[in-house]
Enzyme design. Structure first.
Site, PDB file in Angstrom:
ATOM      1  N   CYS A  10      90.961  70.500   2.424  1.00  0.00           N
ATOM      2  CA  CYS A  10      90.298  69.213   2.623  1.00  0.00           C
ATOM      3  C   CYS A  10      91.069  68.387   3.639  1.00  0.00           C
ATOM      4  O   CYS A  10      92.100  68.809   4.169  1.00  0.00           O
ATOM      5  CB  CYS A  10      90.197  68.455   1.303  1.00  0.00           C
ATOM      6  SG  CYS A  10      91.797  67.886   0.682  1.00  0.00           S
ATOM      7  N   ASP A  45      87.780  65.596  45.056  1.00  0.00           N
ATOM      8  CA  ASP A  45      87.101  64.944  43.931  1.00  0.00           C
ATOM      9  C   ASP A  45      88.032  64.744  42.742  1.00  0.00           C
ATOM     10  O   ASP A  45      87.693  63.997  41.812  1.00  0.00           O
ATOM     11  CB  ASP A  45      85.897  65.788  43.470  1.00  0.00           C
ATOM     12  CG  ASP A  45      84.847  65.936  44.555  1.00  0.00           C
ATOM     13  OD1 ASP A  45      84.589  64.947  45.254  1.00  0.00           O
ATOM     14  OD2 ASP A  45      84.306  67.040  44.697  1.00  0.00           O
ATOM     15  N   CYS A  48      94.710  67.848   2.983  1.00  0.00           N
ATOM     16  CA  CYS A  48      95.567  68.958   3.416  1.00  0.00           C
ATOM     17  C   CYS A  48      95.915  68.820   4.896  1.00  0.00           C
ATOM     18  O   CYS A  48      97.069  69.044   5.302  1.00  0.00           O
ATOM     19  CB  CYS A  48      94.862  70.290   3.175  1.00  0.00           C
ATOM     20  SG  CYS A  48      94.379  70.605   1.470  1.00  0.00           S
ATOM     21  N   ASP A 103      79.196  64.039  43.843  1.00  0.00           N
ATOM     22  CA  ASP A 103      79.627  64.501  45.162  1.00  0.00           C
ATOM     23  C   ASP A 103      78.459  65.260  45.801  1.00  0.00           C
ATOM     24  O   ASP A 103      77.653  65.875  45.101  1.00  0.00           O
ATOM     25  CB  ASP A 103      80.836  65.419  45.000  1.00  0.00           C
ATOM     26  CG  ASP A 103      81.258  66.043  46.312  1.00  0.00           C
ATOM     27  OD1 ASP A 103      81.405  65.318  47.296  1.00  0.00           O
ATOM     28  OD2 ASP A 103      81.414  67.284  46.339  1.00  0.00           O
ATOM     29  N   ASP A 124      83.277  69.063  42.871  1.00  0.00           N
ATOM     30  CA  ASP A 124      83.746  70.448  42.879  1.00  0.00           C
ATOM     31  C   ASP A 124      84.943  70.681  43.773  1.00  0.00           C
ATOM     32  O   ASP A 124      85.456  71.797  43.816  1.00  0.00           O
ATOM     33  CB  ASP A 124      82.615  71.389  43.332  1.00  0.00           C
ATOM     34  CG  ASP A 124      82.394  71.331  44.834  1.00  0.00           C
ATOM     35  OD1 ASP A 124      82.517  70.227  45.411  1.00  0.00           O
ATOM     36  OD2 ASP A 124      82.116  72.379  45.440  1.00  0.00           O
TER      37      ASP A 124
END
Length: 768
Positions: free
Chosen positions: A15, A653, A18, A450, A649
């Site tokens: 749980c 960027d 724990c 971009d 990409d």
């Protein structure tokens, strides 16, 4: 000292209490900087210094009452370990459940007539003795692990869910012992709840079994990824094929991949043509054509041709290994909404114990008013008997409080949804690297894109072939490509690539000259060939006027247009541009429908940027921006209180991806961009952005649903138990159901369709 990441398995957690105990233990080890423990996957994600050795970490967890295990480095070993461990846990939970019910069924058959009809067979003494004798092995033998876990966590002052179950069932058994002693000694009259204690444990172990199975299904993403890769490879050595285990493949080895076989590891095609099913990486079902020079991904499936592939990445450097690492990191991350739940669960068990003790005291100190309330409820609830003595009624209510309260559901609410969502994303080419992006994505308003490589293909390509009357497109392309074959200019490379794709025969030319900024010239069979701008043709003595309207029209569309001439004859115009990806316009339309405002960021000039934006339906354009300007544009919007996502990409960027509230990297881009992003899209198209938005929103909806029901359940159920209206057996059954409900609700995410077809938000919800 340099920090390093480590992932370990933790055994014995049940749980949220724990989880808190393990995190507290590991945080106290010198050299540990951060700890995140995931309950569904039973993994601990640490950032540690070298001084935090394995022994010190394992000892700290052992003292807290749990076991820390190393995760195998070899993926094949990990796969076997995970599958075997899952099955072992399910089998063990099943055995405990069946033994519990085997011993509890006689109790149930004995207790129901007594509870509802007042029939005690064969007599009160035998009934009380039978309840204790049958219940004891259920609690202390079958339920032994629960009591041991409760004892360890209590000693470490980090009480978990097992403490509540142990206290509730243990107190129930003690009432049976007290009732037996009452037959011989002068003790207060008390109802025998020993049989109820056994039923509590049986329901608890049933819930634990169903939850174990459900959690196993919810965590299938990592296991499925681990089972995808090939186990052997067929190497080409001195012209002979040799089949070897996948572990023996090294970078540079040439592998033979026949139709229908998996590509053993990441590589580059050196010979052969085929199509490859890359759906495991991108989620797209259409096979991708492959020819020499093309990259292939390990574990993808070859189609109809034989390929020879040179290995470029093996072991932990393969695409699949990186995906597994990203998914594991995402599943181990914590999102903001989880912080409040963690604070609640950290004090949940002590608070529940306090409420149970208060309930007991309330019933003992105010027996008249509480019994009157019980008498009113007894009209509808047959298990309530207001005529019982105050001690029995007080124990009845207190035990119900102990077993109805459920921190398990709170602890499972967020990680199970995140686990299923990240796994589903990985199967569809959407890699969630940081879990907080799931929550942040729902608030995103501005989507900065971009241009090059994100909206467009990222490399020049021939977009138009406009021959004059009497000239074929094949002739126009062949003549231009023969000259450009000797050029290194991107426009020339695009023309040559198009010609070779068309299978044209390009005979060599002589006297090649590059005229910087104007064009190129050459001779074939003594006849001059010119490819270039209109003013270049004019300088060479030709009149380009017949081609001028075509040149101007194509240049107005932000394309680089060149005229082609042989001798004194004009052949036509070829236009080259960075083409828009096929799905960009449709994806932009869908993103706008979903409430996002797309903005194009590009270093290109305004005219080119506006032409591309018009093609895909973007109204807002910021052109001519340097890398630092992209970052500033993100910051400017954020300073106005806006939530911003950035999609890119390239290396330029990366700063903007980091600055944005959510950074989304196109997976076909550079590693720097991918490492800077919160979400990585394996495919190179904008449709994957739509998938990412849908996945993020759907996953967060599941998290909110789970947390709502977990809190609502406890807020409603605990007061009912305090008032003595909830039978402990029903309370325990409901508690087990709440945890199962959270896990199965999260698992429903697997039904989500991440396709890009237009739909309403309601339809997406229905698919969940």
């Amino acid at each position: 000292m340099k920090e390093q990441k480590a992932i370990y398995r933790v055994e014995g957690m049940h749980c949220a209490g724990c989880v808190h105990a393990v995190e507290k233990a590991l945080t106290g080890v010198p050299g540990v900087h951060s700890v995140k423990v995931n309950l569904p996957t039973e993994q601990a994600f640490l950032e540690v210094d070298a001084e935090a050795g394995w022994e010190s970490l394992a000892e700290a967890v052992e003292r807290a009452g749990y076991t820390l295990l190393k995760t195998a480095e070899d993926r094949a070993v990990r796969r076997e370990e995970l599958l075997a461990e899952d099955q072992r846990k399910v089998d063990a939970a099943a055995r405990r459940m069946w033994w519990a019910w085997g011993l509890s069924l006689p109790i149930l058959l004995w207790i129901v007539p007594h509870m509802f009809f007042g029939v005690t067979w064969p007599g009160m003494m035998a009934f009380d003795l039978g309840m204790v004798v049958l219940s004891a092995p259920v609690l202390f033998w079958v339920g032994g692990p629960t009591f041991r876990s409760a004892w360890r966590s209590a000693l470490n002052l980090t009480p978990n869910m097992d403490v509540l179950i142990a206290m509730g069932s243990g107190a129930s058994l003690l009432t049976g012992v007290a009732t037996l002693l009452g037959h011989w000694l002068t003790l207060p009259t008390m109802l025998n709840y020993a049989g109820v204690g056994a039923m509590i444990m049986a329901f608890h172990l049933t819930g634990r079994y169903v939850e174990t199975r459900a959690r196993g299904r919810a965590s299938q993403a990592i296991k499925r990824l681990l089972t995808l890769e090939a186990t052997t490879a067929r190497l080409l050595v001195d012209g002979q094929e040799q089949e070897v285990p996948i572990e023996h493949v090294q970078v540079g080895d040439v592998m033979v991949v026949r139709p229908g076989e998996k590509v053993p590891t990441d590589g580059e095609v050196v010979e052969g043509r085929s199509s490859v099913d890359e759906s495991l990486a991108t989620g797209e079902s259409m096979p991708v054509p492959k020819q020499p020079g093309d990259a292939v991904i390990g574990a993808t499936v070859n189609g109809g041709g034989v390929l020879q592939v040179r290995a470029t990445g093996v072991g932990e450097d393969t695409f699949l290994a990186q995906v597994i690492r990203l998914v594991e990191e995402a599943q181990g991350s914590e999102i903001p909404i989880q912080t409040f739940a963690d604070r609640v669960t950290a004090v949940f068990v002590p608070v529940v114990i306090a409420i149970a003790l208060t309930t007991f005291g309330l019933w003992m100190l105010l027996p008249g008013p509480m019994a009157a309330l019980a008498g009113w409820a007894a009209i509808w609830l047959p298990w309530i008997d207001p005529a019982l003595d105050p001690l029995s009624l007080a124990l009845f209510a207190a035990i119900a409080v102990l077993v109805i309260a459920c921190p398990c559901a709170l602890g499972l609410a967020t990680p199970t949804a995140l686990m299923v969502g990240s796994g589903l994303g990985a199967e569809n080419g959407v890699l969630i690297r940081r879990g907080e992006a799931i929550q942040m994505m729902k608030d995103i308003h501005w989507l900065l894109l971009d241009k090059t490589g994100t909206i467009t293909e990222g490399r020049p390509a021939v977009t138009d072939l406009e021959p004059v009357d009497g000239v074929t497109t094949e002739e126009l392309l062949t003549v231009a490509a023969r000259v450009e074959a000797a050029s290194e200019h991107p426009v020339g490379e695009a023309i040559v690539r198009r010609a070779r794709e068309a299978g044209l025969d390009l005979e060599p030319v002589g006297d090649f000259l590059a005229h910087t900024g104007k064009g190129v010239s050459a001779r074939a069979d003594g006849i001059p060939i010119l490819v270039g701008r209109s003013d270049f043709l004019s300088e060479q003595g030709l009149d380009p006027e017949p081609l001028q309207p075509t040149l101007e029209r194509l240049e107005a569309q932000a394309r680089t247009a060149v005229a082609v001439a042989v001798g004194d004859r004009l052949l036509g115009v070829i236009a080259v541009a960075d083409p828009v990806k096929e799905d960009s316009a449709a994806a932009i339309t869908e993103l706008k429908r979903m409430g996002l405002v797309p903005v194009m960021l590009t270093g290109d000039n305004e005219r080119t940027a506006r032409a591309i934006a018009d093609q895909v339906g973007i109204e807002r354009v910021v052109a001519g921006v340097l890398p630092e300007r992209k970052n500033e544009e993100v910051r400017r919007l954020q300073e106005g209180g806006e939530k911003v996502a950035m999609v890119g990409d390239g290396i330029n960027d990366a700063p903007a991806l980091v600055q944005a509230d959510v950074g989304i990297a196109i997976g076909t881009g550079t590693d720097i961009a991918i490492e800077s992003a919160d979400i990585t899209l394996v495919g190179g198209d904008l449709s994957s952005v739509v998938k990412a938005v849908r996945l993020s929103r759907a996953t967060f909806r599941k998290i909110r649903q789970n947390l709502f029901w977990a809190y609502f359940y406890n807020v409603v159920a605990i007061p009912v138990a305090v008032l003595g209206m909830l039978h402990p057996i029903i309370a325990e059954a409901a508690m087990a159901f709440s945890s199962i409900n959270v896990v199965t609700n999260s698992a429903r995410l697997r039904r989500l369709d991440l396709g890009t077809a237009r739909r309403s938000e309601g339809a997406v919800g229905e698919e969940e």
